[in-house]
Motif scaffolding. Structure first.
Motif, PDB file in Angstrom:
ATOM      1  N   LYS A 199       0.836  -1.203   0.000  1.00 60.76           N
ATOM      2  CA  LYS A 199       0.000   0.000   0.000  1.00 60.76           C
ATOM      3  C   LYS A 199       0.872   1.254   0.000  1.00 60.76           C
ATOM      4  CE  LYS A 199      -4.275   1.689   0.564  1.00 60.76           C
ATOM      5  NZ  LYS A 199      -5.380   1.433  -0.388  1.00 60.76           N
ATOM      6  N   PHE A 200       1.895   1.271   0.849  1.00 62.51           N
ATOM      7  CA  PHE A 200       2.781   2.430   0.914  1.00 62.51           C
ATOM      8  C   PHE A 200       3.626   2.545  -0.361  1.00 62.51           C
ATOM      9  CE2 PHE A 200       2.298   2.133   5.649  1.00 62.51           C
ATOM     10  CZ  PHE A 200       1.808   3.408   5.837  1.00 62.51           C
ATOM     11  N   PHE A 246      -6.379  -9.005  10.494  1.00 58.91           N
ATOM     12  CA  PHE A 246      -5.205  -8.136  10.589  1.00 58.91           C
ATOM     13  C   PHE A 246      -5.296  -6.993   9.571  1.00 58.91           C
ATOM     14  CE2 PHE A 246      -3.007 -12.106  12.206  1.00 58.91           C
ATOM     15  CZ  PHE A 246      -2.916 -11.654  13.510  1.00 58.91           C
ATOM     16  N   ALA A 247      -5.692  -7.340   8.341  1.00 61.50           N
ATOM     17  CA  ALA A 247      -5.781  -6.321   7.290  1.00 61.50           C
ATOM     18  C   ALA A 247      -6.825  -5.262   7.640  1.00 61.50           C
ATOM     19  CB  ALA A 247      -6.120  -6.975   5.954  1.00 61.50           C
ATOM     20  N   ALA A 248      -7.938  -5.692   8.229  1.00 61.03           N
ATOM     21  CA  ALA A 248      -8.979  -4.736   8.614  1.00 61.03           C
ATOM     22  C   ALA A 248      -8.462  -3.777   9.687  1.00 61.03           C
ATOM     23  CB  ALA A 248     -10.214  -5.483   9.116  1.00 61.03           C
ATOM     24  N   LEU A 249      -7.730  -4.312  10.663  1.00 59.79           N
ATOM     25  CA  LEU A 249      -7.171  -3.461  11.720  1.00 59.79           C
ATOM     26  C   LEU A 249      -6.163  -2.466  11.147  1.00 59.79           C
ATOM     27  CD1 LEU A 249      -6.666  -6.102  14.562  1.00 59.79           C
ATOM     28  CD2 LEU A 249      -8.460  -4.372  14.388  1.00 59.79           C
ATOM     29  N   PHE A 250      -5.266  -2.957  10.283  1.00 60.54           N
ATOM     30  CA  PHE A 250      -4.284  -2.059   9.669  1.00 60.54           C
ATOM     31  C   PHE A 250      -4.970  -1.009   8.804  1.00 60.54           C
ATOM     32  CE2 PHE A 250      -1.175  -5.818   9.901  1.00 60.54           C
ATOM     33  CZ  PHE A 250      -0.690  -5.384  11.131  1.00 60.54           C
ATOM     34  N   LEU A 269      -6.487   1.565  11.284  1.00 62.47           N
ATOM     35  CA  LEU A 269      -5.529   2.271  12.134  1.00 62.47           C
ATOM     36  C   LEU A 269      -4.485   3.062  11.340  1.00 62.47           C
ATOM     37  CD1 LEU A 269      -4.910  -0.461  14.865  1.00 62.47           C
ATOM     38  CD2 LEU A 269      -6.411   1.543  15.007  1.00 62.47           C
ATOM     39  N   LEU A 270      -4.007   2.485  10.218  1.00 64.90           N
ATOM     40  CA  LEU A 270      -2.915   3.120   9.478  1.00 64.90           C
ATOM     41  C   LEU A 270      -3.397   4.000   8.327  1.00 64.90           C
ATOM     42  CD1 LEU A 270      -0.346   0.156   9.271  1.00 64.90           C
ATOM     43  CD2 LEU A 270      -0.425   2.052  10.918  1.00 64.90           C
TER      44      LEU A 270
END
Length: 311
Positions: free
Chosen positions: A21-22, A263-267, A270-271
């Motif tokens: 993503k980055f 994990f992907a949903a949290l990232f 949050l990010l």
């Protein structure tokens, strides 16, 4: 331990998605696939040498086809990650188990040959093997897709969402080729290595048409972790399945694979501050539940098939 290894694998793949993503801000999808492949080739060659696994193969054509299909799925997934919320892209890619269920139902229907019923039996001909559980699983999963895309995808993200959905479809074809290679006796380390080689070649070929982006160290810094995390995720997944000694343990490991979506949903929240409302979470839950069910039904239908799906 096998459960912890699979959760670690899901975390590594989710972190790889964050890096993609980055990095997508400075590189196109073909460049990301290329660097992911190059770094993984170096990493996996060292691992194979340490494990004493030969990289020579008698089936180059089968590996080439698996790599072509797998890298096409990988490229589509990376494109989706760069253009839609991370959680959405990850969930759509994890639809591969549901697509495999679609193939199993379609294959059963294509192989069905009508036969007359015995005298006195109900109906005139036998019914096709519709596999009701698989059909229901598929319908629920696509209901989840509709719920996810409707609330979480902006109007200008429709194309990228379809690409993400197609990445899961193509990943299902790649998995079927992994089944073929497994039956040919190819060790997984060799399969993963040639997949990395194919990724590098596929990415390089794509770059011949799209060109190379201006080098920016701020974005380039994410390339190394993409390749390393992808390799670590695959190795952890291999260890998880290798330490699962019973059918129940194998199913537990296969279903924990979907923790990557969590994990992907949290990232994503949050990010990247990507909003996921109630319908989005519900759609995600339906897809995860359908994927778990499809995995269980698939293992019953094809008990000796390798359950691991590479990314």
């Amino acid at each position: 331990m096998q459960a912890l290894w699979m959760v670690a694998s899901a975390l590594f793949f989710s972190l790889m998605g964050v890096c993609v993503k980055f990095a997508s801000a400075g590189f196109n999808s073909f460049e990301l696939v290329f660097w992911r492949g190059v770094i993984s080739v170096i990493f996996l060659a060292a691992v194979a040498r340490t494990q004493g696994v030969s990289l020579a193969t008698r089936y180059p054509g089968a590996h080439a086809w698996r790599s072509l299909v797998g890298t096409a799925s990988l490229g589509a997934w990376f494109y989706a990650i760069g253009h839609i919320p991370l959680a959405t892209a990850m969930t759509l890619n994890y639809m591969s188990s549901v697509w495999i269920a679609v193939f199993l139902v379609a294959g059963a229907l294509l192989a069905w040959v009508p036969r007359p019923r015995p005298v006195g039996g109900p109906g005139n001909v036998s019914r096709p093997p519709l596999q009701g559980a698989l059909v229901c699983t598929v319908l629920v999963a696509f209901g989840g897709v509709l719920l996810m895309l409707r609330p979480t995808v902006a109007q200008d993200q429709g194309f990228a969402s379809m690409i993400g959905l197609m990445s899961g479809l193509v990943a299902a074809f790649a998995y079927m080729q992994v089944v073929v290679l497994s039956r040919l006796g190819e060790p997984e380390a060799r399969v993963v290595f040639y997949f990395a080689v194919g990724s590098a070649v596929f990415g390089l070929a794509g770059m011949a048409f799209t060109g190379m982006s201006p080098w920016n160290w701020t974005h380039a810094a994410w390339l190394l972790p993409i390749g390393v995390l992808a390799s670590l995720g695959q190795l952890a997944m291999t260890r998880a399945y290798g330490t699962a000694r019973t059918p129940a343990g194998t199913l537990l490991v296969a279903n924990l694979h979907y923790s990557g979506i969590v994990f992907a949903a949290l990232f994503s929240v949050l990010l990247f501050d990507d909003p996921i409302d109630t319908l989005g979470w519900l759609g995600m839950a339906l897809i995860v539940g359908s994927g778990v069910t499809a995995t269980i039904l698939r293992q019953r239908t094809v008990p000796k098939a390798p359950p691991a799906e590479e990314r």
